[in-house]
Design a protein around this motif. Structure first.
Motif, short mmCIF file in Angstrom:
data_model
loop_
_atom_site.label_atom_id
_atom_site.label_comp_id
_atom_site.label_asym_id
_atom_site.label_seq_id
_atom_site.Cartn_x
_atom_site.Cartn_y
_atom_site.Cartn_z
N LEU A 44 0.84 -1.19 0.00
CA LEU A 44 0.00 0.00 0.00
C LEU A 44 0.87 1.25 0.00
N ASP A 52 -6.06 4.15 -5.51
CA ASP A 52 -7.29 3.60 -4.93
C ASP A 52 -8.28 4.72 -4.60
N TYR A 55 -9.29 6.43 -8.19
CA TYR A 55 -9.99 5.51 -9.09
C TYR A 55 -11.22 4.93 -8.39
N GLY A 56 -11.02 4.41 -7.17
CA GLY A 56 -12.14 3.83 -6.44
C GLY A 56 -13.17 4.86 -6.04
N HIS A 107 -13.94 -6.46 -9.50
CA HIS A 107 -12.69 -6.59 -8.73
C HIS A 107 -11.99 -7.92 -8.96
N HIS A 156 -11.10 3.84 1.48
CA HIS A 156 -9.69 3.76 1.07
C HIS A 156 -8.77 4.56 2.00
N THR A 160 -5.94 2.76 4.40
CA THR A 160 -4.55 3.21 4.23
C THR A 160 -3.98 3.69 5.56
#
Length: 169
Positions: A44, A52, A55-56, A107, A156, A160
């Motif tokens: 990560l 992430d 985009y996520g 996914h 996210h 993280t």
């Protein structure tokens, strides 16, 4: 402005709840997962975390909620109650469920990069992404696309932060 503030507060809370659910399920599943699924600071990096997040948090929500979920809801509305002012809740829930299933399937590539696909990995992928997809879909329906994006981004961000804090301890 008060509505946006309310959307953001609700989105952050729901995103945190999804993260807790995700984390608890992942704790249960850890013993059956290959080590490549264990999050660590190497898996990560800042670049991955930002990818992430953007985009996520943005792209996936535009595609899945604004695009797919809206399309399914419009088709259901059109075919089952075209003379009504708005779709019935069952049409919205069906569109949330369909988009959440496809969100999970989307996914597949990311999961197969980490390890060969097994039924367990597929089940985990569908369960965790399905829960998140339902939460984000509900937020999109009841609040706004921005709220769904914020909830997704919150997941996210919190994951993280948890990984980085764990590495520091």
């Amino acid at each position: 402005m008060a509505s946006l503030r309310s959307d953001i507060n609700q989105a952050i809370m729901l995103g945190m709840m999804v993260t807790v659910i995700y984390y608890l399920f992942d704790l249960i599943f850890q013993q059956w997962l290959p080590s490549s699924f264990h999050l660590n600071t190497q898996s990560l990096s800042l670049v991955v975390a930002l990818g992430d997040l953007f985009y996520g948090g943005i792209s996936e929500e535009v595609m899945m909620r604004w695009g797919l979920m809206s399309f399914v809801a419009c088709m259901g509305w059109r075919f089952f109650q075209h003379r009504k002012n708005r779709p019935k809740p069952w049409i919205m829930w069906l569109s949330i469920l369909i988009s959440s299933l496809l969100f999970g399937v989307a996914h597949l590539g990311a999961n197969t990069v980490l390890a060969p696909l097994t039924w367990f990995i597929f089940f985990r992928m569908m369960l965790l992404n399905g829960i998140a997809g339902i939460a984000f879909g509900w937020l999109f329906w009841k609040r706004s696309l921005e709220a769904a994006m914020m909830a997704h981004a919150t997941v996210h961000i919190v994951i993280t932060m948890m990984v980085w804090l764990k590495a520091m301890v």
